[in-house]
Write a protein that holds these residues in place. Structure first.
Motif, mmCIF file in Angstrom:
data_model
loop_
_atom_site.group_PDB
_atom_site.id
_atom_site.type_symbol
_atom_site.label_atom_id
_atom_site.label_comp_id
_atom_site.label_asym_id
_atom_site.label_seq_id
_atom_site.Cartn_x
_atom_site.Cartn_y
_atom_site.Cartn_z
ATOM 1 N N PHE A 1 -8.219 -17.271 14.372
ATOM 2 C CA PHE A 1 -9.026 -17.597 15.551
ATOM 3 C C PHE A 1 -8.258 -18.430 16.565
ATOM 4 O O PHE A 1 -8.706 -18.583 17.702
ATOM 5 N N GLN B 1 -6.307 -15.480 24.393
ATOM 6 C CA GLN B 1 -6.508 -14.448 23.366
ATOM 7 C C GLN B 1 -5.407 -13.389 23.352
ATOM 8 O O GLN B 1 -5.530 -12.366 22.664
ATOM 9 N N VAL C 1 -16.742 -8.897 15.166
ATOM 10 C CA VAL C 1 -16.615 -10.037 16.072
ATOM 11 C C VAL C 1 -16.402 -9.503 17.478
ATOM 12 O O VAL C 1 -15.525 -8.652 17.700
ATOM 13 N N LYS D 1 -15.705 -10.581 21.507
ATOM 14 C CA LYS D 1 -15.250 -11.665 22.370
ATOM 15 C C LYS D 1 -15.256 -11.199 23.823
ATOM 16 O O LYS D 1 -14.695 -10.150 24.144
ATOM 17 N N TRP E 1 -12.202 -13.375 11.761
ATOM 18 C CA TRP E 1 -11.943 -14.460 12.735
ATOM 19 C C TRP E 1 -11.704 -15.695 11.887
ATOM 20 O O TRP E 1 -12.537 -16.564 11.797
#
Length: 643
Positions: free
Chosen positions: A446, A463, A506, A508, A597
């Motif tokens: 993460f 990221q 997950v 994002k 994550w």
């Protein structure tokens, strides 16, 4: 909770002898708590006979009556002893000078208070004689203070951040009529539903382990520990530490021998069972008469949902009660102790924390706890507090609205397209999907840093390190030709399949900065042990705006998990906590999808088992597919302003 104090005013002047010679800045004398307040310590009896330790700091100036401003805490009401006073009282230095009778209380079963501490004390809505909860403890405390502390004006305000924020919320239900104002800040509200413990059924491993290895049951009364000693991981790399242990069962075993450990309960209750339901204080926020100012941070990694749930519940159940919301660009509690100008490498262009403390929080308590001005001409100068004060990141502007989310925010969908594209238009009907292999032996980290904890900066972290992995899907828009402002809940609407029988997904939402961007960020503000150079170019930065996991077996119910049928396409819909962010013209909007994550979220074995009991052999690779065509067009719903 760490507390810092506002620096004194600094000034410099030019010597009359030489313009080249300057005198070093001199700090203005700090306002002295000891010179202006007298401390008293009491053991206040509750209706069941238990006594709660309470420290009272009364102004030495007795020329006028003062309201109470109270905090109830499980983190110690110290320093203990009437001769020991803190450097600051209340939420900020401005309160110390403004004049209140400050009260700090150890909650039941913590430090110097008697009784048994219960995690997130369940509220009892239909009390019988002798029943107690946090509402009754607060009621009994207020009744005692009004009768036994002289020179009070009969009004009480309460505040608290994080766990103390929960005690504020719990205390205003059927509250004492003298409680006129309350400010729950980052209030822990429903631990399972996107606060500290679980997010969409996925266990927030690193943060809970880091907290509960120190936060334990105590033998009371005690003034120990005076500080929390760091847990010995035996390594500086939390990713390596948890991956070596692998199973949640092994992780629980590292702390279970400690009789006071609270972590096992958090980890083992992996469905939304009665343990969690009874601790959801939002369900009981009724008969609230006090004015409420709920405060939260857009980038709070611990309690992002709590403030929004408290605000919404009070609004729904208490018409006519003053109910305001403040959301700023802050990490957990950052509004209390920081200037709020930046998080990590992301700047907000102003000292947002100072603005909030001086222009929102202090005027709120002054308005509801102190007598109004006698002169009619000054009445108009009383502070006007909007119902919703929220900071719009991206543009870095404070906005005021009559309600949240704003009525002008309309739902639109960003659809996944072929070739990694992201667009507002739905894709065609031709079959299409993207796939990746998720391997629990090599989970997606993460953060791009080495840490045993959860650096708060991860909430706005770059990221790009994840975008290059083969087990992360990336979709992004073309360069935006105009600003896009979103305000409210983000809702992934996915169609997925897996070769396993359980999987996490997950999602994002990311703001991609232009390839040519004029600003740099200093590494001093970066995450721990960051390998970046002293000046970090922000061009191309992929700023996390919001990210959340969804544990697939809970796609139909958080109470009754259900296995996937390998290869079967299923809808996976969930909600992420609100944001207020503008993607600027010249930027791009990106969505990343992955199935781990780590160790922010515990590992999903990708087989349908009770994860707290999973064995090493249960952890298996799985092929994940995300579909993007026709009736199975995956995307993310957002609320867009003015479009």
């Amino acid at each position: 909770m760490m507390r810092t104090f506002a620096a004194g005013l600094l000034f410099a002047f030019v010597s009359p002898l030489s313009f080249a010679q300057t005198v070093a800045p001199v700090a203005a004398p700090e306002y002295s708590v000891k010179e202006n307040y007298t401390k008293y310590e009491y053991r206040i009896p509750m209706r069941d006979g238990k006594r709660l330790f309470t420290a009272v700091y009364a102004p030495k100036d007795q020329s006028k009556p003062y309201p109470f401003l109270m905090e109830r805490t499980p983190y110690s009401a110290g320093p203990y002893g009437v001769d020991f006073l803190p450097r600051r009282l209340g939420p900020s230095a401005d309160f110390t000078k403004a004049g209140y009778i400050f009260v700090v209380q150890d909650v039941r079963g913590r430090y110097m208070s008697e009784g048994k501490f219960i995690e997130m004390t369940p509220h009892k809505p239909n009390k019988k004689a002798g029943d107690i909860d946090e509402s009754t403890d607060m009621y009994d405390t207020v009744e005692w203070l009004l009768k036994n502390v002289p020179n009070n004006n009969g009004k009480v305000g309460i505040w608290g951040n994080s766990y103390p924020g929960f005690f504020v919320s719990a205390s205003i239900i059927d509250g004492h009529p003298a409680i006129k104002a309350a400010s729950p800040q980052a209030p822990v509200t429903d631990l399972y539903m996107n606060d500290d413990s679980y997010h969409n059924g996925a266990f927030m491993l690193a943060a809970n382990y880091g907290f509960y290895t120190n936060f334990k049951q105590q033998d009371n009364p005690t003034d120990k520990p005076k500080k929390w000693d760091p847990f010995e991981y035996g390594t500086g790399d939390g990713y390596e530490y948890f991956l070596r242990l692998k199973t949640l069962k092994n992780i629980i075993a590292t702390v279970e021998k400690d009789k006071g450990a609270l972590f096992p309960d958090q980890a083992r209750h992996d469905t939304y069972d009665e343990y969690w339901k009874s601790r959801n204080i939002a369900a009981h926020l009724k008969n609230v008469k006090a004015a409420v100012l709920t405060v939260g941070g857009w980038f709070d990694g611990e309690d992002p949902q709590g403030p929004l749930s408290v605000y919404q519940s009070i609004k729904k159940n208490n018409p006519g009660t003053f109910n305001a919301l403040v959301m700023g660009p802050w990490t957990h509690g950052g509004w209390q102790r920081n200037d709020g100008a930046a998080i990590g490498r992301v700047s907000f262009g102003a000292k947002t924390g100072e603005h909030y403390r001086k222009n929102i929080l202090l005027p709120f308590f002054e308005k509801f706890l102190k007598d109004p001005p006698k002169e009619p001409s000054r009445k108009e100068a009383e502070p006007k507090i909007a119902e919703v004060n929220v900071f719009e990141t991206g543009t870095n502007i404070w906005r005021q609205y009559p309600t949240w989310p704003p009525a002008d925010a309309k739902k639109r969908t960003l659809y996944f397209q072929d070739g990694g594209r992201l667009a507002w238009s739905a894709p065609g009907n031709a079959a299409g999907f993207d796939e990746y292999i998720s391997d629990p032996a090599k989970p997606v980290p993460f953060i791009n840093a080495i840490s045993t904890g959860v650096p708060q900066e991860y909430m706005v972290g770059d990221q790009r390190f994840a975008a290059t992995r083969t087990d992360v899907l990336v979709y992004q828009t073309e360069v935006l030709d105009e600003d896009v402002t979103i305000a409210g809940t983000i809702s992934p609407r996915l169609f997925v399949s897996t070769s396993g029988t359980d999987s996490d997904f997950v999602v994002k939402l990311i703001d991609v900065y232009p390839a040519e961007y004029p600003e740099e960020a200093a590494s001093a503000a970066a995450m721990p042990r960051d390998p970046q150079p002293a000046k970090f170019v922000m061009a191309g930065y992929q700023q996390l705006v919001r990210g959340e996991p969804m544990r697939g077996k809970f796609r139909h119910s958080f109470e009754k998990p259900e296995a996937f049928v390998p290869g079967k396409i299923e809808a996976l819909n969930f909600n992420m906590p609100d944001v207020h962010h503008t993607f600027r013209r010249g930027h791009r909007i990106m969505v990343q999808v992955q199935s781990s994550w780590f160790p922010l979220v515990d590992l999903n074995p990708q087989t349908f088992v009770r994860i707290p009991e999973a064995k090493p052999e249960d952890f298996r690779k799985a092929t994940q597919r995300v579909y993007r065509a026709g009736a199975q067009a995956s995307g993310v719903d957002v609320l867009v302003m003015g479009r």
